[in-house]
Design an enzyme around this catalytic site. Structure first.
Site, PDB file in Angstrom:
ATOM      1  CD  GLN A  19      -3.182  -0.700   2.227  1.00 38.73           C
ATOM      2  OE1 GLN A  19      -2.196  -1.969   3.032  1.00 38.73           O
ATOM      3  NE2 GLN A  19      -3.859  -0.586   2.384  1.00 38.73           N
ATOM      4  CG  HIS A  58      -1.514  -5.884   5.000  1.00 36.25           C
ATOM      5  ND1 HIS A  58      -1.205  -5.588   6.260  1.00 36.25           N
ATOM      6  CD2 HIS A  58      -1.986  -5.919   4.793  1.00 36.25           C
ATOM      7  CE1 HIS A  58      -2.711  -4.718   6.079  1.00 36.25           C
ATOM      8  NE2 HIS A  58      -2.722  -4.940   5.169  1.00 36.25           N
ATOM      9  CG  ASN A  64      -3.767  -7.331   7.751  1.00 38.96           C
ATOM     10  OD1 ASN A  64      -3.855  -6.836   9.179  1.00 38.96           O
ATOM     11  ND2 ASN A  64      -4.525  -7.059   6.736  1.00 38.96           N
ATOM     12  CD  GLU A  65      -8.104  -6.761   7.201  1.00 39.68           C
ATOM     13  OE1 GLU A  65      -8.309  -6.228   8.133  1.00 39.68           O
ATOM     14  OE2 GLU A  65      -8.009  -6.850   5.586  1.00 39.68           O
ATOM     15  CG  ASN A  76      -6.338  -5.287  10.780  1.00 41.86           C
ATOM     16  OD1 ASN A  76      -6.131  -4.531  11.797  1.00 41.86           O
ATOM     17  ND2 ASN A  76      -6.362  -6.203   9.769  1.00 41.86           N
ATOM     18  CE1 TYR A  81     -10.512   1.446   9.561  1.00 42.97           C
ATOM     19  CE2 TYR A  81     -10.228  -1.440   9.611  1.00 42.97           C
ATOM     20  CZ  TYR A  81      -9.502   0.235   9.353  1.00 42.97           C
ATOM     21  OH  TYR A  81      -8.225   0.012   8.645  1.00 42.97           O
ATOM     22  CD  GLU A 125      -5.056  -2.744   9.417  1.00 44.69           C
ATOM     23  OE1 GLU A 125      -7.019  -1.617   8.733  1.00 44.69           O
ATOM     24  OE2 GLU A 125      -4.574  -3.178   8.501  1.00 44.69           O
ATOM     25  CD1 TRP A 177      -6.153   1.572   7.401  1.00 38.94           C
ATOM     26  CD2 TRP A 177      -4.276   1.023   7.599  1.00 38.94           C
ATOM     27  NE1 TRP A 177      -5.699   1.644   6.172  1.00 38.94           N
ATOM     28  CE2 TRP A 177      -4.336   0.836   6.335  1.00 38.94           C
ATOM     29  CE3 TRP A 177      -3.545   0.136   8.291  1.00 38.94           C
ATOM     30  CZ2 TRP A 177      -3.579  -0.303   6.210  1.00 38.94           C
ATOM     31  CZ3 TRP A 177      -2.445  -0.550   7.827  1.00 38.94           C
ATOM     32  CH2 TRP A 177      -2.559  -0.385   6.941  1.00 38.94           C
ATOM     33  CG  PHE A 195      -8.660   4.160   6.067  1.00 37.00           C
ATOM     34  CD1 PHE A 195      -8.799   4.191   4.462  1.00 37.00           C
ATOM     35  CD2 PHE A 195      -9.508   4.178   6.788  1.00 37.00           C
ATOM     36  CE1 PHE A 195      -9.511   3.128   4.284  1.00 37.00           C
ATOM     37  CE2 PHE A 195     -10.563   3.002   7.203  1.00 37.00           C
ATOM     38  CZ  PHE A 195     -10.788   2.671   5.632  1.00 37.00           C
TER      39      PHE A 195
HETATM   40  C1  NOJ Z   1      -7.619  -3.658   6.408  1.00 31.05           C
HETATM   41  C2  NOJ Z   1      -6.381  -3.882   5.798  1.00 31.05           C
HETATM   42  O1  NOJ Z   1      -5.966  -4.201   6.538  1.00 31.05           O
HETATM   43  C3  NOJ Z   1      -5.482  -2.622   5.225  1.00 31.05           C
HETATM   44  O2  NOJ Z   1      -5.083  -3.174   4.231  1.00 31.05           O
HETATM   45  C4  NOJ Z   1      -7.504  -2.181   4.468  1.00 31.05           C
HETATM   46  O3  NOJ Z   1      -6.281  -0.490   3.662  1.00 31.05           O
HETATM   47  C5  NOJ Z   1      -7.713  -1.820   5.375  1.00 31.05           C
HETATM   48  N1  NOJ Z   1      -9.007  -2.633   5.898  1.00 31.05           N
HETATM   49  C6  NOJ Z   1      -8.839  -0.161   4.872  1.00 31.05           C
HETATM   50  O4  NOJ Z   1      -9.102  -0.806   4.647  1.00 31.05           O
END
Ligand code: NOJ
Length: 490
Positions: A47, A146, A191-192, A330, A332, A397, A440, A456
């Site tokens: 990213q 990731h 990651n997730e 993570n 949101y 995150e 994040w 973000f």
């Molecule tokens: C989770 C992901 O790990 C990350 O790569 C992504 O940018 C963010 N969420 C926001 O969508």
């Protein structure tokens, strides 16, 4: 007004929904958090790094995804160019008073093609970044994978759906622990994986785009999500086992796992909707966390998925159980869950259809933003406390997405941070073992679902400028002030 969507559109819909309800805002300071609590910000390799073709790096499945046009032509070739601008970025982190930086290592930069010799230039880059962080007093928190599996391993044996991945991932982790473990003491394996698998192996709208639907070149949505999850758990456990036996005694670090979580609210108090929430929780969280804590998949999943769900041998169960020193979350927003009658399921057997719920996402907020519902995070932390024995948790995150239009005035993001950080404090005061929080994200980079259309970041990055200049947003000022020594009450 509420918008009804099925589960498979859930992640995409996050881009276009929101509600401005802000709660959990109170007077608090950084010093109200327990001793040892750490505040930072995060990014991931693809990213932000750029330099996609430099110094020996080979493509990952995420490069491929971008290259087939999933971001309308955008990609991570240059991204924020952190590969060349890491010194400036560490200075920006320092100006933001960050105590920690969460980043990921690009597997295909360190070991091109996924296995074999280490790329000296890749090694040098991560050594430089880590040294720079440490010289600024910023703790590195490193994720090994990731969403960016080396494309070579996908081409060779389909990556995460082949057991061979366990050995290759462990060998890659070994190189990372050996090279960086003298300075990195906070490791996360994956990651997730829940979102990565749902998007990548069930619905196919994320890399590596496997699914049973017509738009996926290959895949099987009824079996691959479970197989990928199983091998991810085994790969995680194998890397942890290696770390604990070979490195932890001298390096004294910790190693954990990461998951994506939603706050979950039932659509009604009907038995069906309450059961739907429990089903979703089992498939989203219990699926990968129950094995880590209890050594097996949730009964709800076993009953629904039957023989399509892989079975742990006794040895595997023992290795997976207890293999996370911490869980990274993570988080949101919150979603509302409604039971979906089996008769309305489409013909395709899939992970989503096994869950059988409809997701209702509030849409009463500015386009592109998440609903600000911090009580959802509070409930998730309570769930980990009560159901999983209160393991150490990092919020890996958390942040507000906004359309990327160049404005530095991101007041909604400030409000979001204030609400969620306040809620984390409330949860800690109620006994949650949460030990860190990462905003994040540091920079507006390539977003997983929307490319460069939304961001973000605490910093805006000018993509039209060859220098990729960074500009602090209001949220950067707010976070820097919050983290300042001798800070004032917010
Ligand atoms: C989770 C992901 O790990 C990350 O790569 C992504 O940018 C963010 N969420 C926001 O969508």
């Amino acid at each position: 007004m509420k918008m009804k969507i099925t589960l498979h559109l859930l992640l995409l819909s996050c881009l276009f929904s929101s509600s401005p309800l802000v709660s959990g805002v109170g007077n608090f300071t950084r010093d109200d958090f327990p001793a040892g609590f750490i505040f930072g910000a995060g990014t991931s390799a693809y990213q932000v790094e750029g330099a996609a073709f430099e110094d020996g790096r080979t493509p990952s499945i995420w490069d491929t995804y971008a290259y087939i046009g999933m971001y309308g032509g955008a990609n991570g070739d240059v991204a924020c160019d952190q590969y060349h601008k890491y010194k400036e970025d560490v200075r920006l982190m320092s100006e933001t008073n960050l105590e920690a930086y969460r980043f990921s290592i690009s597997w295909s930069r360190l070991i091109p093609n996924g296995r074999g010799p280490v790329n000296e230039k890749g090694l040098q880059y991560y050594n430089n970044l880590i040294d720079e962080l440490i010289s600024h007093g910023i703790e590195p928190h490193v994720t090994l994978s990731h969403s960016d599996l080396p494309q070579a391993l996908e081409d060779e044996y389909q990556g995460w759906v082949n057991r061979k991945i366990v050995e290759d991932f462990t060998a890659y982790a070994d190189e990372c622990f050996k090279a960086f473990g003298d300075r990195v003491v906070h490791w996360t394996t994956l990651n997730e994986p829940n979102v990565f698998i749902m998007g990548g192996y069930d619905e196919g709208f994320l890399p590596p785009m496997h699914c049973s639907y017509i738009y996926c070149p290959s895949g099987n949505s009824s079996t691959e999500p479970y197989i990928a999850g199983h091998y991810m758990l085994l790969a995680h456990a194998s890397a942890v086992n290696l770390y604990r036996t070979k490195y932890q005694p001298t390096q004294h670090g910790t190693i954990g796992f990461n998951m994506y979580t939603y706050g979950l609210a039932p659509y009604s108090n009907s038995t069906e909707d309450l059961a739907a929430v429990e089903r979703l929780r089992a498939f989203y969280i219990g699926w990968l966390i129950n094995p880590l804590i209890f050594g097996d998949y949730p009964d709800i999943m076993k009953n629904i998925v039957g023989t399509r769900l892989p079975v742990f041998t006794e040895d595997e169960a023992n290795q997976v159980k207890g293999s996370a020193d911490f869980i990274g979350l993570n988080h949101y927003t919150t979603i509302t869950i409604k039971d979906r009658d089996n008769s309305s399921k489409n013909a395709i057997m899939s992970f989503s259809n096994d869950i059988g719920v409809s997701v209702i996402f509030p849409d009463n907020a500015p386009p592109g933003q998440f609903p600000v519902l911090p009580e959802g995070l509070y409930n998730v932390l309570e769930h980990f406390k009560q159901f999983y024995g209160n393991p150490p948790i990092y919020i890996h995150e958390n942040g507000q997405q906004m359309i990327r239009n160049g404005t530095l005035n991101d007041t909604p993001r400030v409000e979001y941070f204030q609400a969620f950080i306040g809620t984390v404090l409330d949860a800690i005061r109620n006994g949650s073992n949460t030990i860190g929080y990462f905003a994040w994200t540091l920079l507006d980079g390539l977003e997983l679902l929307s490319g460069y259309k939304s961001g973000f970041g605490l910093y805006y990055v000018d993509l039209d400028d060859k220098e990729r200049s960074r500009y602090p947003k209001y949220s950067q000022h707010w976070y820097a002030k919050f983290l300042q020594k001798n800070r004032a009450v917010i």
